[in-house]
Write a protein that holds these residues in place. Structure first.
Motif, PDB file in Angstrom:
ATOM      1  N   ALA A 135       0.820  -1.211   0.000  1.00 21.36           N
ATOM      2  CA  ALA A 135       0.000   0.000   0.000  1.00 21.36           C
ATOM      3  C   ALA A 135       0.855   1.262   0.000  1.00 21.36           C
ATOM      4  O   ALA A 135       0.505   2.254  -0.654  1.00 21.36           O
ATOM      5  CB  ALA A 135      -0.935  -0.012   1.211  1.00 21.36           C
ATOM      6  N   ARG A 136       1.973   1.241   0.697  1.00 16.12           N
ATOM      7  CA  ARG A 136       2.793   2.449   0.801  1.00 16.12           C
ATOM      8  C   ARG A 136       3.309   2.899  -0.565  1.00 16.12           C
ATOM      9  O   ARG A 136       3.530   4.090  -0.786  1.00 16.12           O
ATOM     10  CB  ARG A 136       3.968   2.204   1.746  1.00 16.12           C
ATOM     11  N   PHE A 137       3.514   1.952  -1.474  1.00 20.38           N
ATOM     12  CA  PHE A 137       4.075   2.285  -2.776  1.00 20.38           C
ATOM     13  C   PHE A 137       2.997   2.490  -3.842  1.00 20.38           C
ATOM     14  O   PHE A 137       3.313   2.744  -5.006  1.00 20.38           O
ATOM     15  CB  PHE A 137       5.036   1.187  -3.231  1.00 20.38           C
ATOM     16  N   LEU A 138       1.746   2.353  -3.449  1.00 27.78           N
ATOM     17  CA  LEU A 138       0.619   2.511  -4.385  1.00 27.78           C
ATOM     18  C   LEU A 138      -0.381   3.477  -3.776  1.00 27.78           C
ATOM     19  O   LEU A 138      -1.553   3.172  -3.606  1.00 27.78           O
ATOM     20  CB  LEU A 138      -0.038   1.150  -4.658  1.00 27.78           C
ATOM     21  N   ASP A 139       0.109   4.681  -3.432  1.00 27.31           N
ATOM     22  CA  ASP A 139      -0.741   5.607  -2.692  1.00 27.31           C
ATOM     23  C   ASP A 139      -1.178   6.803  -3.518  1.00 27.31           C
ATOM     24  O   ASP A 139      -1.746   7.756  -2.990  1.00 27.31           O
ATOM     25  CB  ASP A 139      -0.042   6.060  -1.407  1.00 27.31           C
ATOM     26  N   GLY A 140      -0.916   6.763  -4.843  1.00 27.33           N
ATOM     27  CA  GLY A 140      -1.463   7.798  -5.713  1.00 27.33           C
ATOM     28  C   GLY A 140      -2.955   7.605  -5.881  1.00 27.33           C
ATOM     29  O   GLY A 140      -3.531   6.596  -5.462  1.00 27.33           O
ATOM     30  N   ASP A 141      -3.600   8.563  -6.503  1.00 20.63           N
ATOM     31  CA  ASP A 141      -5.049   8.522  -6.661  1.00 20.63           C
ATOM     32  C   ASP A 141      -5.482   7.268  -7.421  1.00 20.63           C
ATOM     33  O   ASP A 141      -5.205   7.126  -8.609  1.00 20.63           O
ATOM     34  CB  ASP A 141      -5.517   9.779  -7.417  1.00 20.63           C
ATOM     35  N   GLY A 142      -6.120   6.351  -6.713  1.00 20.68           N
ATOM     36  CA  GLY A 142      -6.656   5.147  -7.346  1.00 20.68           C
ATOM     37  C   GLY A 142      -5.641   4.083  -7.687  1.00 20.68           C
ATOM     38  O   GLY A 142      -6.005   3.054  -8.271  1.00 20.68           O
ATOM     39  N   GLU A 143      -4.363   4.262  -7.307  1.00 23.32           N
ATOM     40  CA  GLU A 143      -3.333   3.290  -7.701  1.00 23.32           C
ATOM     41  C   GLU A 143      -3.573   1.912  -7.098  1.00 23.32           C
ATOM     42  O   GLU A 143      -3.486   0.894  -7.793  1.00 23.32           O
ATOM     43  CB  GLU A 143      -1.945   3.789  -7.291  1.00 23.32           C
ATOM     44  N   LEU A 144      -3.856   1.873  -5.810  1.00 25.52           N
ATOM     45  CA  LEU A 144      -4.052   0.578  -5.157  1.00 25.52           C
ATOM     46  C   LEU A 144      -5.286  -0.119  -5.713  1.00 25.52           C
ATOM     47  O   LEU A 144      -5.254  -1.321  -6.001  1.00 25.52           O
ATOM     48  CB  LEU A 144      -4.169   0.764  -3.647  1.00 25.52           C
ATOM     49  N   GLU A 145      -6.375   0.625  -5.874  1.00 24.80           N
ATOM     50  CA  GLU A 145      -7.596   0.037  -6.431  1.00 24.80           C
ATOM     51  C   GLU A 145      -7.337  -0.530  -7.825  1.00 24.80           C
ATOM     52  O   GLU A 145      -7.804  -1.628  -8.157  1.00 24.80           O
ATOM     53  CB  GLU A 145      -8.712   1.082  -6.500  1.00 24.80           C
ATOM     54  N   ALA A 146      -6.598   0.229  -8.646  1.00 27.88           N
ATOM     55  CA  ALA A 146      -6.335  -0.207 -10.013  1.00 27.88           C
ATOM     56  C   ALA A 146      -5.475  -1.465 -10.046  1.00 27.88           C
ATOM     57  O   ALA A 146      -5.734  -2.390 -10.827  1.00 27.88           O
ATOM     58  CB  ALA A 146      -5.655   0.914 -10.801  1.00 27.88           C
ATOM     59  N   MET A 147      -4.455  -1.527  -9.190  1.00 26.87           N
ATOM     60  CA  MET A 147      -3.592  -2.708  -9.167  1.00 26.87           C
ATOM     61  C   MET A 147      -4.340  -3.917  -8.626  1.00 26.87           C
ATOM     62  O   MET A 147      -4.158  -5.048  -9.105  1.00 26.87           O
ATOM     63  CB  MET A 147      -2.347  -2.435  -8.329  1.00 26.87           C
ATOM     64  N   LEU A 148      -5.188  -3.699  -7.639  1.00 24.48           N
ATOM     65  CA  LEU A 148      -5.976  -4.795  -7.090  1.00 24.48           C
ATOM     66  C   LEU A 148      -6.930  -5.339  -8.148  1.00 24.48           C
ATOM     67  O   LEU A 148      -7.053  -6.557  -8.330  1.00 24.48           O
ATOM     68  CB  LEU A 148      -6.745  -4.312  -5.863  1.00 24.48           C
ATOM     69  N   ALA A 149      -7.562  -4.445  -8.884  1.00 26.18           N
ATOM     70  CA  ALA A 149      -8.472  -4.873  -9.944  1.00 26.18           C
ATOM     71  C   ALA A 149      -7.717  -5.596 -11.056  1.00 26.18           C
ATOM     72  O   ALA A 149      -8.184  -6.615 -11.593  1.00 26.18           O
ATOM     73  CB  ALA A 149      -9.217  -3.667 -10.512  1.00 26.18           C
ATOM     74  N   ALA A 150      -6.529  -5.095 -11.412  1.00 28.62           N
ATOM     75  CA  ALA A 150      -5.741  -5.722 -12.472  1.00 28.62           C
ATOM     76  C   ALA A 150      -5.278  -7.120 -12.055  1.00 28.62           C
ATOM     77  O   ALA A 150      -5.261  -8.050 -12.877  1.00 28.62           O
ATOM     78  CB  ALA A 150      -4.539  -4.843 -12.810  1.00 28.62           C
ATOM     79  N   ALA A 151      -4.900  -7.269 -10.792  1.00 30.27           N
ATOM     80  CA  ALA A 151      -4.488  -8.589 -10.302  1.00 30.27           C
ATOM     81  C   ALA A 151      -5.650  -9.573 -10.386  1.00 30.27           C
ATOM     82  O   ALA A 151      -5.504 -10.700 -10.874  1.00 30.27           O
ATOM     83  CB  ALA A 151      -3.980  -8.479  -8.872  1.00 30.27           C
ATOM     84  N   ARG A 152      -6.807  -9.141  -9.944  1.00 32.00           N
ATOM     85  CA  ARG A 152      -7.967 -10.032  -9.947  1.00 32.00           C
ATOM     86  C   ARG A 152      -8.437 -10.346 -11.359  1.00 32.00           C
ATOM     87  O   ARG A 152      -8.922 -11.456 -11.621  1.00 32.00           O
ATOM     88  CB  ARG A 152      -9.086  -9.396  -9.124  1.00 32.00           C
TER      89      ARG A 152
END
Length: 255
Positions: A135-152
């Motif tokens: 999470a610390r490295f994916l804290d831009g606007d929507g970055e974590l959500e986007a990576m989580l969605a891409a992984a799934r």
């Protein structure tokens, strides 16, 4: 992206290298082994649910192990590991995607890819059952959500790593259902097991929760389990020196 000026120099170096890595031009599709089920099964059998890590070296440990990754993983599973984690970061941990492939072929438990993934295309480097998103490295606007969605979208399960309650809130808001609390502060690289104990009470019961870093003894394993850990991610205590990884794993599993 997190302001890297707050990070330890070793971590800044890792992130700089991650940004320069080449990415594949095709998208993976995986059929994963469920990590929560593996952890629950170990616990139901009276064992501490350990995710044992194949980690040849790291910036926070001395020495290096050159054992065959697949053989290490088989020994860890023989010692009772519920799942295996494999470092794929090449420059600072001497990991590789090839090592993960051989490990995943060698064992019948879920395999976590542990790396510093900063963009979607990096997910496609190798098949795994679970990928780590920090999470610390994916804290831009929507970055974590986007990576989580891409992984799934690719079929991966995602272990979202946090260090404090603010990062936990972001992870939960993004939809994380597997969360790891890293006891290591990436600003100072110091480890404090109190970190997990302070964050764990705020994790919903329906989220699979792992304790990461600093679990060096059976007493530490019992402490993290008592604080609410559904799983324990352990690397150095199992890989240390030239010790017997099967026995090192067994000591923690039977804690």
């Amino acid at each position: 992206m997190d302001d890297s000026s707050s990070l330890a120099p070793a971590v800044r170096s890792i992130l700089d290298a991650a940004r320069e890595r080449e990415t594949p031009d095709r998208q993976l599709s995986v059929d994963p082994e469920p990590l929560p089920d593996a952890l629950d099964s170990a616990a139901a059998g009276g064992h501490a649910p350990v995710v044992a890590e194949v980690k040849p070296t790291s910036p926070t440990t001395d020495g290096q192990r050159d054992d065959d990754p697949a053989e290490l993983a088989r020994e860890m599973v023989a010692g009772g590991a519920a799942a295996i984690s494999v470092l794929t970061e090449p420059e600072h941990f001497d990991g590789s995607t090839d090592a993960l492939r051989t490990v995943r072929d060698a064992v019948d438990v879920p395999v976590l890819r542990k790396d510093f993934l900063l963009e979607e295309a990096q997910l496609d480097a190798v098949e795994a059952d679970v990928v780590l998103l920090i999470a610390r490295f994916l804290d831009g606007d929507g970055e974590l959500e986007a990576m989580l969605a891409a992984a799934r979208e690719r079929g991966f399960q995602a272990l979202v790593e946090v260090h404090d309650r603010a990062e936990l809130r972001r992870a939960l808001d993004a939809g994380a259902d597997i969360v790891g609390v890293n006891n290591r502060d990436l600003a100072a690289l110091e480890v404090d097991l109190d970190t997990f104990e302070s964050v764990a009470p705020h994790v919903p019961d329906d989220v699979t929760l792992l304790a990461e870093s600093g679990i060096g003894s059976p007493a530490d394993a019992r402490r993290m389990r008592a604080a609410g850990a559904d799983g324990l991610l352990v690397g150095s205590a199992i890989m240390r020196g030239d010790g017997d990884v099967r026995e090192n794993t067994r000591r923690l599993v039977t804690a």
